[in-house]
Design a protein around this motif. Structure first.
Motif, PDB file in Angstrom:
ATOM      1  N   GLY A  72       0.841  -1.242   0.006  1.00  4.71           N
ATOM      2  CA  GLY A  72      -0.053  -0.010   0.022  1.00  4.71           C
ATOM      3  C   GLY A  72       0.848   1.023   0.004  1.00  4.71           C
ATOM      4  O   GLY A  72       1.993   1.159   0.148  1.00  4.71           O
ATOM      5  N   THR A  73       0.172   2.437   0.073  1.00  4.50           N
ATOM      6  CA  THR A  73       0.656   3.703   0.301  1.00  4.50           C
ATOM      7  C   THR A  73       0.198   4.611   1.030  1.00  4.50           C
ATOM      8  O   THR A  73      -0.860   4.582   1.536  1.00  4.50           O
ATOM      9  N   PHE A  74       1.306   5.300   1.636  1.00  5.32           N
ATOM     10  CA  PHE A  74       0.705   6.418   2.739  1.00  5.32           C
ATOM     11  C   PHE A  74       0.946   7.718   1.793  1.00  5.32           C
ATOM     12  O   PHE A  74       1.694   7.980   0.987  1.00  5.32           O
ATOM     13  N   VAL A  75      -0.177   8.515   1.790  1.00  7.16           N
ATOM     14  CA  VAL A  75      -0.262  10.031   1.391  1.00  7.16           C
ATOM     15  C   VAL A  75      -0.734  11.155   2.449  1.00  7.16           C
ATOM     16  O   VAL A  75      -1.797  10.600   2.821  1.00  7.16           O
ATOM     17  N   HIS A  76      -0.082  11.952   2.691  1.00  5.33           N
ATOM     18  CA  HIS A  76      -0.510  12.924   3.434  1.00  5.33           C
ATOM     19  C   HIS A  76      -0.722  14.261   2.377  1.00  5.33           C
ATOM     20  O   HIS A  76       0.306  14.636   1.926  1.00  5.33           O
ATOM     21  N   ILE A  77      -1.920  14.671   2.661  1.00  4.52           N
ATOM     22  CA  ILE A  77      -2.043  16.140   1.460  1.00  4.52           C
ATOM     23  C   ILE A  77      -2.205  17.216   2.760  1.00  4.52           C
ATOM     24  O   ILE A  77      -2.936  17.240   3.618  1.00  4.52           O
ATOM     25  N   PRO A  78      -1.422  18.178   2.540  1.00  6.42           N
ATOM     26  CA  PRO A  78      -1.377  19.298   3.357  1.00  6.42           C
ATOM     27  C   PRO A  78      -2.724  19.934   3.568  1.00  6.42           C
ATOM     28  O   PRO A  78      -3.600  20.239   2.582  1.00  6.42           O
ATOM     29  N   HIS A  79      -3.142  20.186   4.844  1.00  9.48           N
ATOM     30  CA  HIS A  79      -4.457  20.860   5.317  1.00  9.48           C
ATOM     31  C   HIS A  79      -4.261  21.914   6.246  1.00  9.48           C
ATOM     32  O   HIS A  79      -5.239  22.399   6.579  1.00  9.48           O
ATOM     33  N   GLY A  80      -3.107  22.325   6.738  1.00  8.09           N
ATOM     34  CA  GLY A  80      -3.101  23.327   7.703  1.00  8.09           C
ATOM     35  C   GLY A  80      -3.353  22.963   9.203  1.00  8.09           C
ATOM     36  O   GLY A  80      -2.864  23.709  10.090  1.00  8.09           O
ATOM     37  N   LYS A  81      -3.914  21.819   9.313  1.00  4.33           N
ATOM     38  CA  LYS A  81      -4.233  21.470  10.821  1.00  4.33           C
ATOM     39  C   LYS A  81      -3.392  20.294  11.320  1.00  4.33           C
ATOM     40  O   LYS A  81      -3.259  19.506  10.401  1.00  4.33           O
ATOM     41  N   ARG A  82      -2.974  20.183  12.467  1.00  5.78           N
ATOM     42  CA  ARG A  82      -2.173  19.321  12.949  1.00  5.78           C
ATOM     43  C   ARG A  82      -2.927  18.524  14.113  1.00  5.78           C
ATOM     44  O   ARG A  82      -3.292  19.394  15.103  1.00  5.78           O
ATOM     45  N   ASP A  83      -2.588  17.224  14.299  1.00  2.62           N
ATOM     46  CA  ASP A  83      -3.290  16.498  15.577  1.00  2.62           C
ATOM     47  C   ASP A  83      -2.354  17.110  16.861  1.00  2.62           C
ATOM     48  O   ASP A  83      -1.293  17.599  16.710  1.00  2.62           O
ATOM     49  N   ALA A  84      -2.861  16.599  17.864  1.00  4.75           N
ATOM     50  CA  ALA A  84      -2.256  16.983  19.074  1.00  4.75           C
ATOM     51  C   ALA A  84      -0.984  16.662  19.197  1.00  4.75           C
ATOM     52  O   ALA A  84       0.119  17.584  19.519  1.00  4.75           O
ATOM     53  N   ASN A  85      -0.451  15.285  18.897  1.00  4.37           N
ATOM     54  CA  ASN A  85       0.806  15.114  18.777  1.00  4.37           C
ATOM     55  C   ASN A  85       1.377  14.974  17.358  1.00  4.37           C
ATOM     56  O   ASN A  85       2.620  14.703  17.370  1.00  4.37           O
ATOM     57  N   GLY A  86       0.644  15.241  16.491  1.00  7.37           N
ATOM     58  CA  GLY A  86       1.262  15.303  15.281  1.00  7.37           C
ATOM     59  C   GLY A  86       1.430  14.071  14.444  1.00  7.37           C
ATOM     60  O   GLY A  86       2.272  14.021  13.398  1.00  7.37           O
ATOM     61  N   LYS A  87       1.136  13.060  15.229  1.00  4.87           N
ATOM     62  CA  LYS A  87       1.316  11.631  14.572  1.00  4.87           C
ATOM     63  C   LYS A  87       0.430  10.876  14.069  1.00  4.87           C
ATOM     64  O   LYS A  87      -0.946  11.288  14.700  1.00  4.87           O
ATOM     65  N   THR A  88       0.326  10.052  13.239  1.00 12.22           N
ATOM     66  CA  THR A  88      -0.667   9.190  12.754  1.00 12.22           C
ATOM     67  C   THR A  88      -0.096   7.771  12.555  1.00 12.22           C
ATOM     68  O   THR A  88       1.121   7.526  12.498  1.00 12.22           O
ATOM     69  N   ASN A  89      -0.970   6.894  12.313  1.00 15.61           N
ATOM     70  CA  ASN A  89      -0.716   5.715  11.882  1.00 15.61           C
ATOM     71  C   ASN A  89      -1.204   5.192  10.610  1.00 15.61           C
ATOM     72  O   ASN A  89      -2.280   5.586  10.091  1.00 15.61           O
ATOM     73  N   LEU A  90      -0.576   4.004   9.855  1.00 20.97           N
ATOM     74  CA  LEU A  90      -0.977   3.549   8.387  1.00 20.97           C
ATOM     75  C   LEU A  90      -1.200   1.891   8.816  1.00 20.97           C
ATOM     76  O   LEU A  90      -0.285   1.246   9.545  1.00 20.97           O
ATOM     77  N   LYS A  91      -2.396   1.651   8.565  1.00 21.30           N
ATOM     78  CA  LYS A  91      -2.655  -0.008   9.015  1.00 21.30           C
ATOM     79  C   LYS A  91      -3.035  -0.508   7.508  1.00 21.30           C
ATOM     80  O   LYS A  91      -3.993  -0.118   6.759  1.00 21.30           O
ATOM     81  N   LEU A  92      -2.280  -1.559   7.067  1.00 18.93           N
ATOM     82  CA  LEU A  92      -2.564  -2.366   5.961  1.00 18.93           C
ATOM     83  C   LEU A  92      -2.749  -3.970   6.073  1.00 18.93           C
ATOM     84  O   LEU A  92      -1.727  -4.285   6.818  1.00 18.93           O
ATOM     85  N   GLY A  93      -3.855  -4.303   5.397  1.00 19.68           N
ATOM     86  CA  GLY A  93      -4.151  -5.920   5.686  1.00 19.68           C
ATOM     87  C   GLY A  93      -2.855  -6.621   4.685  1.00 19.68           C
ATOM     88  O   GLY A  93      -2.890  -5.949   3.367  1.00 19.68           O
ATOM     89  N   ILE A  94      -2.358  -7.570   5.204  1.00 19.75           N
ATOM     90  CA  ILE A  94      -1.604  -8.122   4.360  1.00 19.75           C
ATOM     91  C   ILE A  94      -1.660  -9.714   4.192  1.00 19.75           C
ATOM     92  O   ILE A  94      -0.846 -10.432   3.777  1.00 19.75           O
ATOM     93  N   SER A  95      -2.911 -10.106   4.654  1.00 13.90           N
ATOM     94  CA  SER A  95      -3.053 -11.764   4.710  1.00 13.90           C
ATOM     95  C   SER A  95      -2.870 -11.973   3.415  1.00 13.90           C
ATOM     96  O   SER A  95      -2.332 -13.140   3.028  1.00 13.90           O
ATOM     97  N   GLU A  96      -3.819 -11.579   2.301  1.00 16.54           N
ATOM     98  CA  GLU A  96      -3.669 -12.088   0.875  1.00 16.54           C
ATOM     99  C   GLU A  96      -2.073 -11.997   0.106  1.00 16.54           C
ATOM    100  O   GLU A  96      -1.792 -12.614  -0.512  1.00 16.54           O
ATOM    101  N   VAL A  97      -1.655 -10.926   0.646  1.00 11.17           N
ATOM    102  CA  VAL A  97      -0.343 -10.506   0.129  1.00 11.17           C
ATOM    103  C   VAL A  97       0.971 -11.673   0.716  1.00 11.17           C
ATOM    104  O   VAL A  97       1.523 -12.418  -0.241  1.00 11.17           O
ATOM    105  N   LEU A  98       0.505 -11.916   1.923  1.00 13.40           N
ATOM    106  CA  LEU A  98       1.504 -13.133   2.436  1.00 13.40           C
ATOM    107  C   LEU A  98       1.456 -14.586   1.624  1.00 13.40           C
ATOM    108  O   LEU A  98       2.311 -15.182   1.470  1.00 13.40           O
ATOM    109  N   GLU A  99      -0.032 -14.893   1.495  1.00 14.18           N
ATOM    110  CA  GLU A  99      -0.383 -16.001   0.568  1.00 14.18           C
ATOM    111  C   GLU A  99       0.016 -15.727  -0.790  1.00 14.18           C
ATOM    112  O   GLU A  99       0.701 -16.794  -1.309  1.00 14.18           O
ATOM    113  N   ASP A 100       0.041 -14.765  -1.460  1.00 12.97           N
ATOM    114  CA  ASP A 100       0.403 -14.701  -2.824  1.00 12.97           C
ATOM    115  C   ASP A 100       1.997 -14.787  -2.922  1.00 12.97           C
ATOM    116  O   ASP A 100       2.433 -15.243  -3.648  1.00 12.97           O
TER     117      ASP A 100
END
Length: 173
Positions: free
Chosen positions: A111-139
């Motif tokens: 997968g891909t992580f994309v952040h588009i500028p929006h001028g607002k920032r979360d309190a800690n400024g951090k985020t997480n990316l979650k990607l399902g990988i079960s099918e990829v592991l099988e492939d």
């Protein structure tokens, strides 16, 4: 930065699997900026100024079909800290053998992580990316492996200012 290749759906060959095993078994002589064995990058995180390849342990491997249907294996890139005014993009791959030639059409692509500028920032400024990988592991025929190699490849210059705290695997019902 790595270049995209026009490669059709790719199933790893025995040579690719051996290359991953060599990566696993040999003493890593490359710069620590390229390959590390820890999934946590310390209290200050890790800059994504070049690609990062990390060995991530899997808590549940060699799962039965029913267990796979009940729980999705999820790769979490956690503590992604981006500047709110920057466009940031990076790709995520599993068990990628050659980081210099890649494409979203590769079966190693997760997968891909994309952040588009929006001028607002979360309190800690951090985020997480979650990607399902079960099918990829099988492939990739890696669903019975105790660990996987995860590669993060920056796609924008602004990734230089992006910090990643670590990677882990979770299971979601």
């Amino acid at each position: 930065m790595a270049e995209y290749a026009s490669k059709a759906l790719y199933i790893p060959s025995k040579m690719d699997m051996q290359a991953l095993k060599l990566r696993e078994n040999k003493t890593i002589l490359q710069s620590p900026r390229e390959r590390i064995l820890s999934t946590e990058f310390g209290s200050s995180g890790r800059n994504l100024d070049s690609y990062i390849t990390v060995k991530v342990q899997r808590l549940k491997y060699n799962r039965r079909k029913q267990a796979k249907e009940e729980e999705e294996e999820v790769l979490v890139v956690h503590g992604i800290d981006v500047q709110s005014d920057e466009y940031v993009k990076f790709d995520v791959y599993i068990n990628l053998v050659d980081e210099s030639i890649v494409s979203p059409s590769f079966s190693e692509f997760v997968g891909t992580f994309v952040h588009i500028p929006h001028g607002k920032r979360d309190a800690n400024g951090k985020t997480n990316l979650k990607l399902g990988i079960s099918e990829v592991l099988e492939d990739l025929e890696a669903d019975s492996d105790e660990s996987i190699w995860v590669t993060l490849i920056p796609r924008t210059k602004s990734c230089t200012y992006t910090i990643i705290d670590g990677l882990q695997i979770e299971y979601m019902r």
